[in-house]
Write a protein that holds these residues in place. Sequence first.
Motif, short mmCIF file in Angstrom:
data_model
loop_
_atom_site.label_atom_id
_atom_site.label_comp_id
_atom_site.label_asym_id
_atom_site.label_seq_id
_atom_site.Cartn_x
_atom_site.Cartn_y
_atom_site.Cartn_z
N PHE A 195 5.08 10.74 -20.61
CA PHE A 195 3.81 10.08 -20.37
C PHE A 195 3.71 8.54 -20.50
O PHE A 195 2.88 8.00 -19.71
CB PHE A 195 2.47 10.57 -21.45
N MET A 196 4.43 8.20 -21.37
CA MET A 196 4.48 6.51 -21.45
C MET A 196 5.08 5.92 -20.39
O MET A 196 4.71 5.05 -19.88
CB MET A 196 5.32 6.18 -22.87
N LEU A 197 6.12 6.79 -19.49
CA LEU A 197 6.48 6.24 -18.36
C LEU A 197 5.45 6.20 -17.26
O LEU A 197 5.54 5.44 -16.54
CB LEU A 197 7.73 7.04 -18.04
N LEU A 198 4.77 7.40 -17.11
CA LEU A 198 3.53 7.49 -16.34
C LEU A 198 2.60 6.38 -16.44
O LEU A 198 2.08 5.92 -15.55
CB LEU A 198 3.30 8.95 -16.23
N LEU A 199 2.32 6.29 -17.83
CA LEU A 199 1.47 5.08 -17.90
C LEU A 199 1.76 3.85 -17.40
O LEU A 199 1.16 2.98 -16.89
CB LEU A 199 1.14 5.10 -19.64
N GLY A 200 3.20 3.48 -17.73
CA GLY A 200 3.89 2.17 -17.12
C GLY A 200 3.55 2.15 -15.85
O GLY A 200 3.22 0.99 -15.13
N LEU A 201 4.03 3.28 -14.79
CA LEU A 201 3.93 2.99 -13.49
C LEU A 201 2.32 2.78 -13.15
O LEU A 201 1.98 1.94 -11.99
CB LEU A 201 4.28 4.44 -12.98
N THR A 202 1.30 3.57 -13.80
CA THR A 202 -0.24 3.21 -13.37
C THR A 202 -0.54 1.85 -13.83
O THR A 202 -1.39 1.38 -12.92
CB THR A 202 -1.05 4.29 -14.25
N VAL A 203 0.03 1.38 -14.86
CA VAL A 203 -0.32 -0.12 -15.10
C VAL A 203 0.30 -1.03 -14.03
O VAL A 203 -0.44 -1.94 -13.68
CB VAL A 203 -0.02 -0.40 -16.58
N ALA A 204 1.33 -0.74 -13.52
CA ALA A 204 2.15 -1.69 -12.70
C ALA A 204 0.97 -1.66 -11.46
O ALA A 204 1.14 -2.72 -10.74
CB ALA A 204 3.51 -1.02 -12.30
N ILE A 205 0.66 -0.40 -10.87
CA ILE A 205 0.04 -0.60 -9.49
C ILE A 205 -1.20 -0.90 -9.83
O ILE A 205 -2.11 -1.57 -8.90
CB ILE A 205 -0.01 0.95 -9.14
N SER A 206 -1.99 -0.98 -11.05
CA SER A 206 -3.28 -1.54 -11.39
C SER A 206 -3.27 -3.00 -11.45
O SER A 206 -4.24 -3.62 -11.11
CB SER A 206 -3.73 -1.10 -12.84
N VAL A 207 -2.09 -3.63 -11.87
CA VAL A 207 -1.96 -5.25 -11.91
C VAL A 207 -2.11 -5.50 -10.64
O VAL A 207 -2.77 -6.74 -10.28
CB VAL A 207 -0.62 -5.50 -12.70
N GLN A 208 -1.75 -5.09 -9.49
CA GLN A 208 -1.72 -5.60 -8.18
C GLN A 208 -3.23 -5.56 -7.44
O GLN A 208 -3.36 -6.53 -6.73
CB GLN A 208 -0.99 -4.57 -7.24
N LEU B 215 0.65 -1.08 -0.04
CA LEU B 215 -0.11 0.04 0.16
C LEU B 215 0.89 1.35 -0.02
O LEU B 215 0.55 2.43 -0.66
CB LEU B 215 -1.03 0.16 1.18
N GLY B 216 1.91 1.34 0.82
CA GLY B 216 2.94 2.32 0.67
C GLY B 216 3.36 2.65 -0.47
O GLY B 216 3.53 3.75 -0.92
N TRP B 217 3.67 1.55 -1.41
CA TRP B 217 4.48 1.55 -2.75
C TRP B 217 3.37 2.22 -3.48
O TRP B 217 3.66 3.14 -4.33
CB TRP B 217 5.00 0.52 -3.11
N LEU B 218 2.08 1.89 -3.62
CA LEU B 218 1.10 2.14 -4.23
C LEU B 218 0.75 3.66 -4.31
O LEU B 218 0.61 4.34 -5.19
CB LEU B 218 -0.12 1.37 -4.13
N ILE B 219 0.80 4.07 -2.92
CA ILE B 219 0.49 5.53 -2.63
C ILE B 219 1.41 6.21 -3.33
O ILE B 219 1.48 7.50 -3.96
CB ILE B 219 0.09 5.75 -1.24
N ILE B 220 2.88 5.97 -2.79
CA ILE B 220 3.99 6.81 -3.58
C ILE B 220 3.88 6.96 -4.84
O ILE B 220 4.05 7.78 -5.55
CB ILE B 220 5.27 6.21 -2.73
N THR B 221 3.75 5.76 -5.54
CA THR B 221 3.60 5.78 -7.13
C THR B 221 2.57 6.65 -7.54
O THR B 221 2.80 7.39 -8.52
CB THR B 221 3.57 4.29 -7.54
N GLY B 222 1.39 6.50 -6.86
CA GLY B 222 0.13 7.38 -7.28
C GLY B 222 0.58 8.79 -7.00
O GLY B 222 0.05 9.57 -8.09
N VAL B 223 1.12 9.17 -6.22
CA VAL B 223 1.60 10.78 -5.86
C VAL B 223 2.38 11.08 -6.82
O VAL B 223 2.23 12.37 -7.31
CB VAL B 223 2.11 10.79 -4.52
#
Length: 306
Positions: free
Chosen positions: A199-212, A154-162
Motif C-alpha cells: 500500500f505504501m508503494l501504491l500511495l507513492g505512485l498516487t502522490v507522484a501523479i498528484s504532484v503533476q 497524460l499517458g503515464w498518468l493514466i497507466i499509473t492510475g490503472v
Amino acid sequence: MQSFLVLLEIHAVPELWGQIFNFTDYGALLALVRNSLVAGAVLGLVGGLVSTFVMMRDLPFAVHGVSELSFAGASAALFFGANIITGSLVGSILAACVIGALGARAKDRNSIIGVIMPFGLGLGVLFLSLYQGRSANKFGLLTGQIVAVDTPQLGWLIITGVVVTAALMFIWRPLLFASTDPEVAEARGVPVGLLSAVFMLLLGLTVAISVQIIGALLVLSVICTPAAAAMLVTASPKTVPVLSMAFGFLSVVGGTLLSLGSRVPISPYVTTISFLIYLVCRVIGRWRTKHGWSKRGAQVETAVAA
C-alpha cells in the motif's frame, strides 16, 4: 486619506475578482486543457480511492512526507533536464519504501516522516534555486499547473492510475481487514506487513501523479480530504470509497474548470472545493448524529452483514 483608501478598495476589488474569476473566451480555453481535465478526472478518482485507506490507516502525515520527496525528485529532474515524471516517481517510491520499511509503528513512522519532510523540502528548494529555466516550471511543482499535462504525461498518468486501481482491487479485502483490525488480521494469517509495504508503494505512485496536477504542497486535499469527508456521513465500507472518489473527482475537475483563464494556479480552487465538501459533510454528519441516523445506519449495516 480615508477617501483615497475607499476609492482604492473600490477599484481593487473588481480587479482582484477579475484575476480570480475570468471567463472571457472560456470555450477556447476549455479546448486547450482537455488533457488536464482527463488527468484531473483520473487523479480525482484514484486519489479518492486511495484516500479511503489513508484515513483508515492514519497516514495523512505520511502523504505529506512522500509528497516532499516527490517534490525533491521532480526538482532534481527539472534541474538536470531529465523527465519530471520519472523524478517525481523515484522520489515518491523512495520515500514510500523508507516509511513502509522503517515505520511499522505509528510513533516510529511519524518520527521518520518528521526527518524526511524537511530533508525533501530543502533538497527540492536547492534544485529549484539552481534551476535557471522558466519560473513557471518551478512554481508549478509547488502549486500545480493547469496546462502542464501534455499527451505523454497524460499517458503515464493514466497507466499509473490503472495500475494503482487494479492493485487496490486485488488486495482490497485483506487490506481492509488489516486496516481495521491489524492484530486480529495477523493472527488469522493475513500478511499485514506485506500489505502495508504494497500500500505504501501504491500511495507513492498516487502522490507522484498528484504532484503533476495540484503541486507538492497541497496533495493532502486530494489524497486525504475526500475520505475524511465521506467518513463524516457514512460508516459503510462500501459507501465510503464511492463517496470519496466522487468528492475527489468534483474537487479536481471542478477546480480545473474554475481556474480556466485565471492568473491563480489550479490548487487554490481544488483545495477550496475540497474544503467546502468537507464542511458540508461535517454539517450533515452532525445532523445525522443529532437525529439518530448514525445509530440506525449502524444497525442496518449490521443486519446486512449478518
